[in-house]
Scaffold this motif. Structure first.
Motif, mmCIF file in Angstrom:
data_model
loop_
_atom_site.group_PDB
_atom_site.id
_atom_site.type_symbol
_atom_site.label_atom_id
_atom_site.label_comp_id
_atom_site.label_asym_id
_atom_site.label_seq_id
_atom_site.Cartn_x
_atom_site.Cartn_y
_atom_site.Cartn_z
ATOM 1 N N LEU A 199 61.605 28.069 29.932
ATOM 2 C CA LEU A 199 62.326 29.034 30.493
ATOM 3 C C LEU A 199 61.239 30.400 29.986
ATOM 4 C CD1 LEU A 199 66.185 28.852 29.400
ATOM 5 C CD2 LEU A 199 65.208 28.607 31.883
ATOM 6 N N VAL B 103 70.350 24.893 32.163
ATOM 7 C CA VAL B 103 71.105 25.435 33.158
ATOM 8 C C VAL B 103 70.584 26.432 34.014
ATOM 9 C CG1 VAL B 103 73.768 25.923 32.252
ATOM 10 C CG2 VAL B 103 71.760 26.771 30.996
ATOM 11 N N GLU C 128 68.985 27.242 38.240
ATOM 12 C CA GLU C 128 68.260 26.272 39.095
ATOM 13 C C GLU C 128 67.139 26.020 38.624
ATOM 14 O OE1 GLU C 128 70.374 26.143 41.744
ATOM 15 O OE2 GLU C 128 71.684 27.302 40.940
HETATM 16 P P1 IMP Z 1 68.471 35.309 32.387
HETATM 17 O O1 IMP Z 1 67.872 35.146 31.268
HETATM 18 O O2 IMP Z 1 70.054 35.581 32.324
HETATM 19 O O3 IMP Z 1 67.825 36.079 33.536
HETATM 20 O O4 IMP Z 1 68.649 33.712 33.219
HETATM 21 C C1 IMP Z 1 67.292 33.219 33.660
HETATM 22 C C2 IMP Z 1 67.429 31.860 33.521
HETATM 23 O O5 IMP Z 1 67.376 31.515 32.157
HETATM 24 C C3 IMP Z 1 68.467 30.901 34.040
HETATM 25 O O6 IMP Z 1 68.274 29.769 34.537
HETATM 26 C C4 IMP Z 1 69.530 31.009 32.708
HETATM 27 O O7 IMP Z 1 70.398 29.835 32.974
HETATM 28 C C5 IMP Z 1 68.455 30.801 31.770
HETATM 29 N N1 IMP Z 1 68.688 30.888 30.275
HETATM 30 C C6 IMP Z 1 68.985 32.305 30.038
HETATM 31 N N2 IMP Z 1 69.119 32.135 28.748
HETATM 32 C C7 IMP Z 1 69.492 30.894 28.263
HETATM 33 C C8 IMP Z 1 70.041 30.362 27.339
HETATM 34 O O8 IMP Z 1 70.083 30.837 26.102
HETATM 35 N N3 IMP Z 1 70.151 28.837 27.073
HETATM 36 C C9 IMP Z 1 69.608 28.099 28.392
HETATM 37 N N4 IMP Z 1 69.475 28.697 29.591
HETATM 38 C C10 IMP Z 1 69.223 30.080 29.474
#
Ligand code: IMP
Length: 427
Positions: free
Chosen positions: A227, A272, A274
């Motif tokens: 990520l 989690v 896409e």
């Molecule tokens: P954001 O960090 O909310 O911008 O999300 C971007 C991507 O990172 C998405 O696919 C989220 O599901 C994933 N994501 C963000 N934080 C976590 C986490 O702590 N665990 C797993 N996936 C995460």
């Protein structure tokens, strides 16, 4: 001096909360260095479950100092809820420090996260909608509000006015939504500032002082390698750098200070949101792992996509972060399965790939190449010595070590503090 960085070696949700909590016992200080309340850590202590999003899990040890570093974007509302939650359950927060250089998540960040995702339609990232991306965008645009500004009413008023003028234009003219009210936000945030003021400090100075005195510092990464904004499956990534190198930037310490990097890896893979996932199991086995492993987001409650252990991505994480030790988690979840598989390479248009491909398009077309292993039936949750694990479980662990060339130093066989098999020392 010992400075250990702990990172997620997959797509996040590897069980870092439990391992941080375990290592925090030996550390004097626990530091978070990136992300925000998109993270969710579950810690089980004496059969009590705690869920945290921002505050490092080290907070459960009253004598440890916990730091939220400059690399984070912090929603003060969530921070205050978390402080109240902990205090309400008898956990002291007096040893928490927050960097004055950390950025503040504002209501327009949260709103824009939702609107931008909707606008993207099919291209959506599947964010947690916590305002993380928009807040980091402002940081990079140099318009963000830092904690030092947030605590200064004049600076807050000035920066909010400038930001809101621009954001309201975007909200109303591009997305056709109702503008946000300046005075409401200002009053709300002035209130928050008073509550968090006692915690805000020059965190980098404090971390370095601890290291200078020979104290043990644990740097706790959030999310996971895949990520990572630079090294992950872009654009299906978060907006910060969860890899080990980012600990230096997000906490204000030099690379020469880091002594070890622990990669937390789950015994299978989840993701989690896409994006491509070569070992995904869109079948009953995936469903079984999800149910047994409780694979639902701590932050959003979304069901996690589940799949076999992917040695290609874990080897990649070893390369990017220089992982010296693994903490392998949730081995107990695999109990009862007849056959287990480990992905050792990818098949792409008839070619065998053993390195993680740079192109997302290539990754999306990759199929896993697997080795099969017999499973085990014995319950692992009460086992405390490696030798007592069923031979099939040991074979599975040792194959992961062979494929990645990294020792599994810690092995989790349940969520509790004591359900950890120790095969070596980290601190
Ligand atoms: P954001 O960090 O909310 O911008 O999300 C971007 C991507 O990172 C998405 O696919 C989220 O599901 C994933 N994501 C963000 N934080 C976590 C986490 O702590 N665990 C797993 N996936 C995460």
């Amino acid at each position: 001096m010992a400075a250990v960085v702990l990172i997620g070696a997959q797509w996040g949700d590897e069980g870092k909360g439990k391992i941080t909590d375990f290592l925090a016992e030996k550390a004097d200080m626990v530091v978070r260095y990136q992300g925000g309340n998109n993270a969710g850590h579950t810690v089980v202590i004496n059969e009590e479950t705690y869920k945290l999003h921002l505050i490092p899990s080290g907070i459960f040890y009253p004598e440890k100092t916990c730091v939220i570093g400059n690399g984070l974007v912090i929603d003060p509302k969530v921070l205050i809820e978390e402080l109240d939650y902990l205090e309400g359950r008898g956990v002291s927060t007096k040893n928490l420090r927050i960097s004055s250089n950390a950025h503040v998540i504002m209501p327009y960040h949260r709103l824009l996260d939702v609107l931008e995702e909707e606008f993207k339609g099919e291209q959506k990232i599947g964010t947690t909608k916590r305002g993380i991306g928009p807040a980091y965008k402002d940081k990079a645009s140099r318009t963000g509000i830092r904690f030092s500004d947030f605590l200064d009413p004049d600076e807050l008023a000035k920066k909010l006015a400038y930001n809101l003028k621009e954001k309201n234009l975007i909200i109303s003219k591009i997305y056709g939504q109702q503008e946000l009210n300046y005075e409401d936000i200002l009053q709300e945030y002035l209130g928050y500032a008073e509550r968090v003021r006692p915690y805000v400090t020059d965190a980098s100075l404090e971390v370095n002082t601890y290291l200078d005195h020979g104290s043990k510092v644990l740097f706790e990464g959030a999310q996971g390698t895949l990520l990572d904004l630079d090294h992950g499956t872009y654009p299906y990534v978060t907006s910060s750098n969860p890899v080990a190198g980012a600990a230096c930037i997000g906490a204000g310490v030099g690379p020469t200070r880091i002594s070890k990097v622990v990669g937390v890896v789950k015994s299978y893979t989840t993701r989690v949101g896409e994006g491509p996932f070569p070992t995904e199991l869109s079948c009953e086995t995936g469903e079984l792992i999800r149910t047994r492993g409780g694979e639902f987001g701590t932050t959003t409650g979304r069901p996690r996509r589940c799949g076999w252990f992917d040695a290609v991505i874990v080897r990649y994480a070893v390369r990017i972060s220089g992982i010296s030790d693994f903490a392998l988690t949730k081995l107990d979840v695999l109990t009862g399965m007849e056959t287990l598989k480990i992905c050792t390479g990818y098949r792409y248009k008839g070619e065998l790939l053993t390195e993680f491909p740079q192109s997302l398009k290539t990754l999306a077309e990759c199929e896993g190449v697997y080795e099969e292993f017999p499973g085990w039936q014995k319950d692992l949750t009460g086992i405390s010595r490696y030798e007592d694990l069923p031979v099939e479980a040991r074979r599975y662990v040792e194959r992961i070590e062979e494929l990645t060339k990294v020792p599994v130093t810690l092995l989790a066989v349940g969520p509790g503090r004591t359900q950890t098999i120790i095969r070596g020392s980290i601190f």
